[in-house]
Every structure is written in structure tokens, then in C-alpha cells.
Design a protein around this motif. Structure first.
Motif, PDB file in Angstrom:
ATOM      1  N   ASP A  71       0.812  -1.220   0.000  1.00 42.79           N
ATOM      2  CA  ASP A  71       0.000   0.000   0.000  1.00 42.79           C
ATOM      3  C   ASP A  71       0.847   1.273   0.000  1.00 42.79           C
ATOM      4  N   HIS A  80      -0.121  -2.517  12.394  1.00 43.03           N
ATOM      5  CA  HIS A  80      -0.221  -1.069  12.193  1.00 43.03           C
ATOM      6  C   HIS A  80      -0.175  -0.698  10.708  1.00 43.03           C
ATOM      7  N   CYS A  81       0.354  -1.574   9.857  1.00 42.39           N
ATOM      8  CA  CYS A  81       0.325  -1.328   8.410  1.00 42.39           C
ATOM      9  C   CYS A  81      -1.062  -1.604   7.834  1.00 42.39           C
ATOM     10  N   TYR A 101      -3.799  -1.335   9.641  1.00 42.20           N
ATOM     11  CA  TYR A 101      -4.743  -0.727  10.589  1.00 42.20           C
ATOM     12  C   TYR A 101      -5.894   0.003   9.893  1.00 42.20           C
ATOM     13  N   ASP A 102      -5.581   0.850   8.914  1.00 40.13           N
ATOM     14  CA  ASP A 102      -6.627   1.623   8.232  1.00 40.13           C
ATOM     15  C   ASP A 102      -7.617   0.711   7.524  1.00 40.13           C
ATOM     16  N   ASN A 103      -7.127  -0.377   6.963  1.00 40.10           N
ATOM     17  CA  ASN A 103      -8.005  -1.300   6.249  1.00 40.10           C
ATOM     18  C   ASN A 103      -8.873  -2.096   7.220  1.00 40.10           C
ATOM     19  N   GLN A 140      -9.782  -0.968  10.095  1.00 40.06           N
ATOM     20  CA  GLN A 140     -10.722   0.041  10.578  1.00 40.06           C
ATOM     21  C   GLN A 140     -11.848   0.278   9.574  1.00 40.06           C
ATOM     22  N   SER A 141     -11.520   0.266   8.280  1.00 38.81           N
ATOM     23  CA  SER A 141     -12.538   0.568   7.261  1.00 38.81           C
ATOM     24  C   SER A 141     -13.630  -0.491   7.224  1.00 38.81           C
ATOM     25  N   ASN A 160     -10.347  -4.654  -0.318  1.00 45.02           N
ATOM     26  CA  ASN A 160      -9.876  -3.347   0.153  1.00 45.02           C
ATOM     27  C   ASN A 160      -9.604  -2.450  -1.049  1.00 45.02           C
ATOM     28  N   ARG A 184       0.268  10.396  18.435  1.00 46.98           N
ATOM     29  CA  ARG A 184       0.919  10.930  17.230  1.00 46.98           C
ATOM     30  C   ARG A 184       1.981  11.962  17.583  1.00 46.98           C
ATOM     31  N   GLU A 243     -13.075  15.150  10.444  1.00 47.32           N
ATOM     32  CA  GLU A 243     -12.151  14.302  11.197  1.00 47.32           C
ATOM     33  C   GLU A 243     -11.487  15.088  12.328  1.00 47.32           C
TER      34      GLU A 243
END
Length: 711
Positions: free
Chosen positions: A64, A83-84, A86-88, A90-91, A115, A321, A425
């Protein structure tokens, strides 16, 4: 003779103890095979990268666009970090089915989740193309040189025959002294297969970040799909699992200290060849400035998070962050000092000059340019960190850009929806009163620490925190961008309504006191600093290119590797613990018992699933325990890694997968600038823990049946 002995002691104190000099992020076609074999590698360089036939490179992909992943089955099963992915993960999550909290495991191949937009890139070939790219550049400099190089790159790409799913990337190495072409194949149908709950995959998330000992199951699993001919294709229900040219066998043999290991992946950015003056400026000026701004921001957030549970929840991710690189920079400064990096580089420069006097002119030029750039760079560090750590200024910057885009007629419907999504956001977890305090305090730091020649008009009145707090709170109450005002112009109340009449919105935004304040801040920076930094950096880059060439020409005893730049690289080392400070020694391996030692019921970092606790209590470990009788969780080695190596495979002497890279040890984070095998450690998830979680926790044995497990 005495001087040579002294230099040897200063430069190479770790060589005898560790058998490893410089670390290195090696182009796979140019690995340091001799040293790798001396350290214990049993395979050949051709086994790692061979464009003519299957090799380990065919199992390693860029995931990605940022992380690394590896293929671990003949059916295209991918392993990368939690953590790589993570966004997927979460989606695919909903309130009713939160996959981040609960984890996800497809019951079979039909349950794997698509995805959209996620890609993986294979590197199928690498060629040095320096002569083609630098042809006709003799005597050129500046924009003329850049244009000629870009023209040559375009011409080279057009001369190569590629398939529709292939592309060619030409990348500069050694500060523009060499160029390499990469043939890339991109697959676009990538499906989520499995992920442990965050209580495993992100265990100890903020507190343990950059820290050893570590106890994190930082992994997730995906699968590559292809068309019926095994070629890349857009998502389709008719696609089938990809059949790789090579996949990695997974070893669950016990690890011993000093075992050889290597990491294969896509490291982001390093600067190993900077002159001493540059490292000195980072260590003494820019890093401390950035640390200081984040110190203030973190302490201000922490004060409220400690007494208000709602704020703790709302700001947990934001705090993490901010703390991430704050912690990294602190470790970097400490590591540079402890490793005596500046003095070593000065001595090395003197050694080079003794062999090649022309290098003195280059070093003198670099020293002069870095000293000239220093005050501008310091101001840039403060300015950048204030904009980054003040949500008030972040919002003001977003709205300022919106005003310009609207007036330039560049705010189309797609751009507007993207802008509104970003604002939603930010506002979702925004506390305007708290951020007013953060902004007030970091502005006071800025006003006290910055030279008056850089401070905008009236900003020299911002030296007192309490005065600033009152001012910022008053401004945020009348501003329409912070979410505090009660009038109808408050954008945070209803973003869609605010943007319904863009002409009126822009007129009102131009009058907003916080946007005007930010505008003065930004304008002053652009007028006093931005161009100066950029112009001087161009001069520095030209000198650095010369310095790099001179190092390679002069130091015949050293085997050089190019700095990382997100291209495919090999790094290697040994499984190793460390002794980072006086009376502090770290072992190389952590275990499941240590996971339970950190357990805090209900905590957002150290809670654990009941099933994992039960597996520990019943000692239901199967084949995954080591000689201690416990399940190994994480381990460290002397591999030279950085960002982008997240998800990279850690391999043994025979090319079997033994771990999954995910972090570095805090005491060695200066490895981006100065690798020292005595202090620098990468942190990996043990394959035994990965398989234990898949097997015993997730009961996903159907996935294990795909893999080749080396016992």
C-alpha cells in the motif's frame, strides 16, 4: 602509527565484538555478500535477488505504498504489521462489529474482505542506468541539470518495453552520483484475511512505542488475488488467489544470541553520509527545538487527560501521534551523543583529507553553508512544529488554503468533499479550549526562543503563557473556525451548511481573527526563512553530491551502500541483546509471561483478551513454546532498519521467515544518521507468537495448512 591506532579504536570499537561495521541498506543486486557470509549466511546473494528465476525477492512486496509485506504460502497469503493494515481493518469496522477491538479471521477463502485502492508492488528487476541518465549533463548545474536528468529519465522509460501492469521507476542514489531503474509489477486486488484484536496487535501502543522490552503481536494478514492467468487485475469476484514464484517457509526453531538474520524490505529515508557539521546541527539545534515544542504540547494535553476521562479518550490517538517522533528525537539525540557521532565523523573527514586534500575544500564549503543555513533551519524547526502541534493553526492553515483555492477557481466538488471530510475528522475529537492553551504555551516558547528578526509584528508580545492563554481563549470564542462560538457562523456545528454558500463563507473567513493571526505568522516565515532554507539547501546538496563521490573514490577499504529512499533493500545482522546504559542490560527475547506482567484490566494500552489469558494460565502452547517452556513474543537484532521496514520479513541464514520487523529500540534511533551496532537494535515479532495466535487464539488452522512450517 599511534594516530592510526587511535583512529581504529575510535572508529571500530564494536567491530571485534559484533563482527559488523556499518550496518547498511544494500541494493539487493549489490549486497555485501562477503560480510553476510562471515556473519553466518548460508545462502547466496543470487538466492536473495535473481531477475532470471525465482528468488526471495519474489516473496517481498511494498504494501500500500508505505510498508513492506511478504508472501507466506503458495496461495498468495501476505503477512505485514497490524499497524500497516490498521486503516483497512478500521474501514471494515462498525459500531456493531468493531474489528479493531475484536479482531477478524476469515473462516475460509470466501470470507476474505476486499480493500479498494490497496496495492502491492513487486520489484522484478533492478538495473544501474547511471550512464544513460547522466548523459549530456557535463558542465550543467541547477535547474539546467535537473531538466536534463528528467529528460533522460523520460527517454529511458519510453525506450523500455513494459506490460500494462508494469511500470519503471528511476531513482537517484548516492546523492545523484548513480541512478537505478526498477521494474515494478502492481497487484490491485488485496483482501483482508486476518488480524488479531488491537489488545494483541497494538499491545502497549503508546507507552511501549520505540521501547524494549516489547510484547506486541504486531501482525495482520492479507491475500493477493489475480486474474485466471495469474496477472494483476482490478477487484473481481472471479479473481483467484495469486500463485507466487516464491513464498517464505516459516521457521519455528528456537533462536540463539548471535544467530545470523537479515531483513528485506522498503526502508524510507536515512542520511548516513552527512558531514559532521550537519549531525552537530541536528543534535544540538533542530532536534532539541522540535522536542521542546512537543514537550510543551504533551504536558498541556496530559494535564487535562489525567483529570478528565473523556479528554483522555478523545485525545489518546492525537497524544500518541505527537509523542511518536518526540520520543524518537529524544532517543536520537541521546544516541548521537553516546555514540560520539560528531567526533567520529570529524576524525573520518580528517582521514579522508589526509588521503585526498581536495576534500578539504568540500568540507570547508559544507561547514560554511550549514553555518549560514543554521538560524533559518532552527526557525523552520520551531515554525513547523508549532503549526503541526496547534490544531488552531492547523485549522487556520486549512481554511487559508481553501480561501486561495476558491478564489483561484480550483475548488471543485471532489476537492470540497475531501476538505469537508478532513474538517469533520479534526472537529470530531477537537477541544477548542484545550487547544487554545496548547497554542498559547507553544507560542510563548516560540516568542522566547526565536530571534527577533524572524518574529512577525506583534508576536514579540507573546512571551508570557498566562497572557497568551487569555488572548487565545478570547479569540477562539469569536472565531468561526474553532467550534467554540455560539453564533450561526460556527463551522464546526454544521460543515455542510457552512459550505452551502461559499462566497459568503470566504468573505467571513477573511475577517476571522485566528486566520488573520496565522496569516501573519505564515507570511513572516515565507519572507524571512523559507526561500533562504531552500536556496542554501540547493548549495548544500551540490556539495554533498561532491562529498559522496569523494568518499567513494578515496576510501577504498569501505564498501558503500546508498541511503534508504523507499526502494527495495537488504540489511543484516545478528540476534542480539544490548547494554544501552550503565548497569542496564536487555536480553534479546521476550515471552508471553511478560505480556501478562504488563496486563492492566480495562486499560487502553495494556488490556488483554480473556482467551489469551486463559491460554497462558493453562499453558496451552502447543508446538510454539521454546526451550524456556514459554512462547517467545518479540526479539531484537542488529539489523539496520527505519520507517518503511515495518512489516519486513526477518529471515534466518537459510532464508526462512523467523520474524516480522515492526520497530526500533529507543536507544538506537539515531541509526537513520549514525548506525552503531553496539546500540542499534530492530524489534521483531517472533514467528512462534504469530503462529501461536493464529492457531491457539484465532483457531484459524486452515491458514496454517497453507504454510510451509520448518520445525
Amino acid at each position: 602509527m599511534k594516530r592510526k591506532i587511535l583512529l581504529s579504536a575510535l572508529f571500530f570499537p564494536a567491530v571485534m565484538a559484533f563482527g559488523q561495521q556499518y550496518g547498511g541498506m544494500w541494493i539487493p543486486t549489490e549486497v555485501n555478500e562477503k560480510e553476510m557470509k562471515e556473519l553466518g549466511m548460508k545462502i547466496s546473494a543470487k538466492d536473495i535477488f535473481n531477475p532470471e528465476k525465482a528468488s526471495i525477492k519474489d516473496a517481498v512486496v511494498q504494501f500500500d505504498g508505505g510498508c513492506t509485506a511478504e508472501i507466506i504460502s503458495p496461495n498468495g497469503l501476505l503477512l505485514t504489521n497490524h499497524h500497516c493494515g490498521y486503516d483497512n481493518i478500521q474501514s471494515h469496522s462498525t459500531v456493531e462489529n468493531d474489528l479493531l477491538t475484536n479482531g477478524f479471521w476469515a473462516k475460509d477463502i470466501n470470507g476474505e474482505l476486499p480493500n479498494p485502492g490497496v496495492t502491492v508492488d513487486f520489484i522484478t528487476d533492478i538495473k544501474e542506468v547511471t550512464s544513460q541518465i547522466l548523459a549530456g549533463t557535463e558542465g550543467l548545474a541547477g535547474s539546467d541539470l535537473s531538466k536534463k536528468i528528467n529528460d533522460n529519465i523520460d527517454a529511458y522509460k519510453k525506450s523500455q518495453k513494459t506490460e500494462s501492469y508494469q511500470s519503471i521507476s528511476v531513482r537517484s542514489m548516492y546523492y545523484g552520483n548513480k541512478y537505478y531503474a526498477y521494474v515494478i509489477e502492481t497487484y490491485k486486488d488485496i483482501r483482508l484475511v486476518g488480524a488479531p484484536p488491537s489488545a494483541i496487535g497494538k499491545y502497549g501502543s503508546d507507552t511501549d512505542n520505540w521501547v524494549w522490552p516489547r510484547h506486541t503481536g504486531d501482525f495482520s494478514m492479507f491475500r493477493i488475488y489475480a486474474d485466471k492467468n495469474n496477472k494483476p487485475a482490478e477487484y473481481s469476484k472471479d479473481n483467484i488467489p495469486y500463485t507466487p514464484k516464491h513464498f517464505l517457509p516459516i521457521s519455528i526453531k528456537d533462536k540463539k544470541e548471535d544467530d545470523f538474520t537479515f531483513v528485506f524490505g522498503f526502508p524510507g529515508r536515512t542520511t548516513e553520509y552527512l558531514p559532521a557539521i550537519a549531525v552537530e546541527k541536528i543534535m544540538n539545534e533542530t532536534d532539541p527545538a522540535m522536542i521542546a515544542v512537543r514537550d510543551v504540547a504533551l504536558k498541556t494535553l496530559d494535564e487535562k487527560m489525567r483529570v478528565d476521562p473523556a479528554t483522555k479518550i478523545k485525545y489518546a490517538a492525537k497524544y500518541a501521534r505527537v509523542a511518536n517522533y518526540w520520543k524518537k528525537w529524544i532517543g536520537e539525540v541521546e544516541g548521537l551523543k553516546k555514540s560520539n557521532a560528531v567526533e567520529k565523523k570529524r576524525l573520518y573527514e580528517q582521514t579522508l583529507i589526509s588521503k585526498n586534500p581536495a576534500i578539504k575544500t568540500t568540507i570547508d564549503g559544507l561547514n560554511a553553508k550549514y553555518n549560514e543555513q543554521a538560524p533559518y533551519n532552527l526557525h523552520k524547526a520551531y515554525y513547523s512544529e508549532i503549526v503541526r502541534n496547534s490544531e488552531t493553526f492547523t485549522l487556520a492553515g486549512i481554511y487559508s488554503n481553501y480561501i486561495k483555492a476558491y478564489e483561484d477557481d480550483k475548488m471543485d466538488a471532489k476537492s470540497l468533499e475531501s476538505l469537508k471530510a478532513r474538517l469533520n475528522e479534526i472537529y470530531k475529537d477537537h477541544d477548542a479550549e484545550l487547544d487554545a492553551k496548547v497554542t498559547a504555551k507553544i507560542l510563548a516558547l516560540y516568542a522566547n526562543k526565536t530571534s527577533t528578526r524572524f518574529i512577525p509584528k506583534d508576536f514579540d508580545q507573546l512571551k508570557t503563557e498566562n497572557r497568551n492563554i487569555g488572548m487565545m481563549e478570547n479569540l477562539s470564542k469569536i472565531s468561526m473556525i474553532t467550534g467554540r462560538s455560539n453564533d450561526d457562523k460556527n463551522i464546526a456545528k454544521n460543515i455542510d451548511k457552512a459550505f452551502a454558500d461559499q462566497k459568503t463563507l470566504v468573505e467571513n473567513l477573511k475577517k476571522d481573527p485566528l486566520i488573520q493571526m496565522f496569516g501573519a505568522f505564515k507570511t513572516s516565515y515565507l519572507e524571512t526563512t523559507d526561500k533562504q532554507v531552500t536556496t542554501l539547501q540547493a548549495d548544500i546538496d551540490a556539495l554533498q553530491k561532491t562529498f559522496m563521490a569523494q568518499q567513494m573514490e578515496t576510501d577504498k577499504d569501505r564498501k558503500f551502500f546508498p541511503d534508504a529512499n523507499s526502494t527495495l533493500r537488504v540489511t543484516y545482522g545478528k540476534v542480539k541483546g544490548s547494554d544501552p546504559r550503565d548497569a542496564v542490560s536487555y536480553g534479546y527475547q521476550t515471552h508471553l509471561a511478560g505480556v501478562l506482567e504488563k496486563y492492566i484490566p480495562g486499560d487502553y494500552e495494556f488490556d488483554l483478551p480473556k482467551k489469551l489469558i486463559n491460554l497462558y494460565n493453562t499453558k496451552d502452547y502447543g508446538i510454539y513454546k521454546d526451550k524456556t517452556g514459554d512462547v517467545p513474543v518479540n526479539f531484537t537484532a542488529t539489523n539496520h532498519t527505519t520507517g518503511g521496514n515495518s512489516g519486513s520479513p526477518a529471515l534466518d541464514a537459510y532464508g526462512n521467515l523467523i520474524g516480522l520487523n515492526f520497530d526500533r529500540q529507543w536507544e538506537g534511533t539515531m541509526s537513520d544518521i549514525n548506525y552503531d551496532p553496539k546500540l542499534c537494535r530492530n524489534i521483531m515479532v517472533d514467528t512462534k507468537y504469530i503462529l501461536f495466535v493464529i492457531d491457539k487464539y484465532a483457531d484459524a488452522k486452515w491458514l496454517l495448512n497453507e504454510m510451509k512450517i520448518v520445525k
